[in-house]
Write a protein that holds these residues in place. Structure first.
Motif, PDB file in Angstrom:
ATOM      1  N   TRP A 125       0.905  -1.215  -0.060  1.00  0.00           N
ATOM      2  CA  TRP A 125       0.046   0.103  -0.083  1.00  0.00           C
ATOM      3  C   TRP A 125       0.959   1.197   0.107  1.00  0.00           C
ATOM      4  O   TRP A 125       1.932   1.349   0.585  1.00  0.00           O
ATOM      5  N   TYR A 126       0.285   2.419  -0.685  1.00  0.00           N
ATOM      6  CA  TYR A 126       1.038   3.470  -0.627  1.00  0.00           C
ATOM      7  C   TYR A 126       0.728   4.148   0.933  1.00  0.00           C
ATOM      8  O   TYR A 126      -0.520   3.764   1.308  1.00  0.00           O
ATOM      9  N   PRO A 127       1.835   4.953   1.453  1.00  0.00           N
ATOM     10  CA  PRO A 127       1.427   5.434   2.854  1.00  0.00           C
ATOM     11  C   PRO A 127       0.074   6.280   2.897  1.00  0.00           C
ATOM     12  O   PRO A 127      -0.526   6.199   3.995  1.00  0.00           O
ATOM     13  N   ARG A 128      -0.287   7.053   2.087  1.00  0.00           N
ATOM     14  CA  ARG A 128      -1.451   7.876   2.135  1.00  0.00           C
ATOM     15  C   ARG A 128      -2.682   6.802   2.272  1.00  0.00           C
ATOM     16  O   ARG A 128      -3.791   7.264   2.648  1.00  0.00           O
ATOM     17  N   TYR A 129      -2.621   5.649   1.836  1.00  0.00           N
ATOM     18  CA  TYR A 129      -3.628   4.773   1.810  1.00  0.00           C
ATOM     19  C   TYR A 129      -3.576   3.494   2.750  1.00  0.00           C
ATOM     20  O   TYR A 129      -4.554   3.002   3.130  1.00  0.00           O
ATOM     21  N   ARG A 130      -2.345   3.518   3.579  1.00  0.00           N
ATOM     22  CA  ARG A 130      -2.214   2.222   4.286  1.00  0.00           C
ATOM     23  C   ARG A 130      -3.261   2.403   5.482  1.00  0.00           C
ATOM     24  O   ARG A 130      -3.766   1.150   5.876  1.00  0.00           O
ATOM     25  N   GLN A 131      -3.781   3.285   6.180  1.00  0.00           N
ATOM     26  CA  GLN A 131      -4.359   3.372   7.585  1.00  0.00           C
ATOM     27  C   GLN A 131      -5.826   2.840   7.070  1.00  0.00           C
ATOM     28  O   GLN A 131      -6.683   2.264   7.520  1.00  0.00           O
ATOM     29  N   GLU A 132      -6.259   3.414   5.844  1.00  0.00           N
ATOM     30  CA  GLU A 132      -7.586   3.153   5.356  1.00  0.00           C
ATOM     31  C   GLU A 132      -7.816   1.679   5.024  1.00  0.00           C
ATOM     32  O   GLU A 132      -8.768   0.949   5.212  1.00  0.00           O
ATOM     33  N   TYR A 134      -5.973  -0.717   6.299  1.00  0.00           N
ATOM     34  CA  TYR A 134      -5.783  -1.517   7.619  1.00  0.00           C
ATOM     35  C   TYR A 134      -7.372  -1.611   8.130  1.00  0.00           C
ATOM     36  O   TYR A 134      -8.036  -2.455   8.746  1.00  0.00           O
ATOM     37  N   ARG A 135      -7.945  -0.334   8.162  1.00  0.00           N
ATOM     38  CA  ARG A 135      -9.438  -0.265   8.644  1.00  0.00           C
ATOM     39  C   ARG A 135     -10.191  -1.081   8.067  1.00  0.00           C
ATOM     40  O   ARG A 135     -11.221  -1.816   8.617  1.00  0.00           O
ATOM     41  N   ARG A 136     -10.532  -1.065   6.597  1.00  0.00           N
ATOM     42  CA  ARG A 136     -10.995  -1.854   5.896  1.00  0.00           C
ATOM     43  C   ARG A 136     -10.716  -3.274   5.979  1.00  0.00           C
ATOM     44  O   ARG A 136     -11.837  -4.249   5.906  1.00  0.00           O
ATOM     45  N   ARG A 137      -9.712  -3.646   5.893  1.00  0.00           N
ATOM     46  CA  ARG A 137      -9.229  -5.191   6.032  1.00  0.00           C
ATOM     47  C   ARG A 137      -9.883  -5.747   7.377  1.00  0.00           C
ATOM     48  O   ARG A 137     -10.249  -6.901   7.617  1.00  0.00           O
ATOM     49  N   ASN A 144     -16.506  -9.575   1.704  1.00  0.00           N
ATOM     50  CA  ASN A 144     -16.369  -8.568   0.695  1.00  0.00           C
ATOM     51  C   ASN A 144     -15.168  -8.766  -0.107  1.00  0.00           C
ATOM     52  O   ASN A 144     -14.149  -9.314   0.362  1.00  0.00           O
ATOM     53  N   PHE A 145     -14.982  -8.024  -1.143  1.00  0.00           N
ATOM     54  CA  PHE A 145     -13.928  -8.523  -2.123  1.00  0.00           C
ATOM     55  C   PHE A 145     -12.702  -7.863  -1.584  1.00  0.00           C
ATOM     56  O   PHE A 145     -11.732  -8.459  -1.820  1.00  0.00           O
ATOM     57  N   PHE A 146     -12.765  -6.566  -0.886  1.00  0.00           N
ATOM     58  CA  PHE A 146     -11.440  -5.986  -0.538  1.00  0.00           C
ATOM     59  C   PHE A 146     -11.149  -7.089   0.578  1.00  0.00           C
ATOM     60  O   PHE A 146      -9.615  -7.266   0.392  1.00  0.00           O
ATOM     61  N   ASN A 147     -11.845  -7.703   1.516  1.00  0.00           N
ATOM     62  CA  ASN A 147     -10.912  -8.485   2.408  1.00  0.00           C
ATOM     63  C   ASN A 147     -10.207  -9.866   1.560  1.00  0.00           C
ATOM     64  O   ASN A 147      -9.287 -10.489   2.244  1.00  0.00           O
ATOM     65  N   TRP A 148     -11.157 -10.181   0.609  1.00  0.00           N
ATOM     66  CA  TRP A 148     -10.509 -11.536  -0.075  1.00  0.00           C
ATOM     67  C   TRP A 148      -9.322 -10.919  -0.669  1.00  0.00           C
ATOM     68  O   TRP A 148      -8.477 -11.746  -0.802  1.00  0.00           O
TER      69      TRP A 148
END
Length: 199
Positions: A125-132, A134-137, A144-148
Motif C-alpha cells: 500500500w502507498y503510505p497515504r492509503y495504508r491506514q484506510e 488497515y481499517r477496511r481489512r 467482501n472483495f476487499f478482504n478477499w
C-alpha cells in the motif's frame, strides 16, 4: 489382491492418458487465451465491469472495491499439478493511487472440499492509503472483495475463488456486455466483441 494387482497397470495408464489429454487441451487453448488477453487489455475497465456485472460477485463489491478494480488490466488463472493440484489467480494492475503491486496473486489448493487458500501475495500500500486499508481489512462484518483481495484467510475466500476460476475467467464476455443496451457500445467495442466471440 490378485485382481487389484491386475487393475493397477490400467489405473496407471488411465492416469497417464488423462494427464496427456489435459496437457494437449491446455496447449490448444493457450494461443486463444493469449489472444483474448491481448484484446481485453485494450478495453479500459473490462474486468471491473465483468466483476461488477456478475450476479454473485456484484453483491461482494462495494463502490470502493469497484474504483480499485478499474485499475485492473488483466486476469489470468494458472493450473499447477505438482507438488499438489492448485490454481493460481493473477490480477494485473496499472498505476494507481492505492498500491504499488503490478500483480497480485492468490493460490488455492483444489481438494475434495473445493478450493482452500494456501498463499496470497502481500499488498504494498502507498503510505497515504495504508491506514484506510488497515481499517477496511479488519472490517469483518461481511464477506467482501476487499478482504478477499487482502487476506486469503478471510471466511468465504474459497467462494470468490470459485467464481473467478470457474466462471469469470472461463467466459467473461457475457458479464462485460450485460448492461449494454442496443446501440450504446462504440464501434471499437463492437469490433472487439465480435473478435472475442470467434475465440
Amino acid at each position: 489382491e490378485a485382481l487389484q494387482t491386475e487393475v493397477q497397470p490400467l489405473n496407471t495408464h488411465a492416469s497417464r492418458e488423462d494427464s496427456q489429454l489435459k496437457l494437449s487441451i491446455w496447449q490448444r487453448r493457450r494461443h486463444h487465451l493469449e489472444q483474448r488477453s491481448a484484446l481485453i487489455q485494450g478495453i479500459r475497465g473490462f474486468w471491473a465491469k465483468a466483476f461488477v456485472n456478475h450476479p454473485q460477485m456484484s453483491a461482494l463489491i462495494s463502490k470502493h472495491d469497484e474504483s480499485m478494480l478499474r485499475h485492473m488490466t488483466n486476469l489470468k488463472v494458472e493450473e499447477h499439478k505438482f507438488p499438489r493440484e492448485c490454481r493460481k489467480i493473477l490480477l494485473f494492475f496499472g498505476k494507481n493511487s492505492y498500491f504499488r503491486n503490478e500483480v497480485v496473486t492468490k493460490e488455492y489448493v483444489l481438494g475434495l472440499a473445493g478450493y482452500t487458500a494456501s498463499h496470497s501475495s502481500p499488498i504494498q500500500w502507498y503510505p497515504r492509503y495504508r491506514q484506510e486499508a488497515y481499517r477496511r481489512r479488519h472490517d469483518n462484518s461481511s464477506l467482501n472483495f476487499f478482504n478477499w483481495f487482502c487476506d486469503h484467510r478471510f471466511a468465504g475466500s474459497s467462494r470468490i475463488a470459485e467464481i473467478i476460476i470457474e466462471d469469470l475467467w472461463r467466459n467473461p464476455l457475457p458479464y462485460f456486455k450485460m448492461e449494454e443496451a442496443p446501440g450504446e457500445s462504440t464501434e471499437r467495442e463492437r469490433g472487439i466483441c465480435t473478435i472475442l466471440r470467434r475465440l
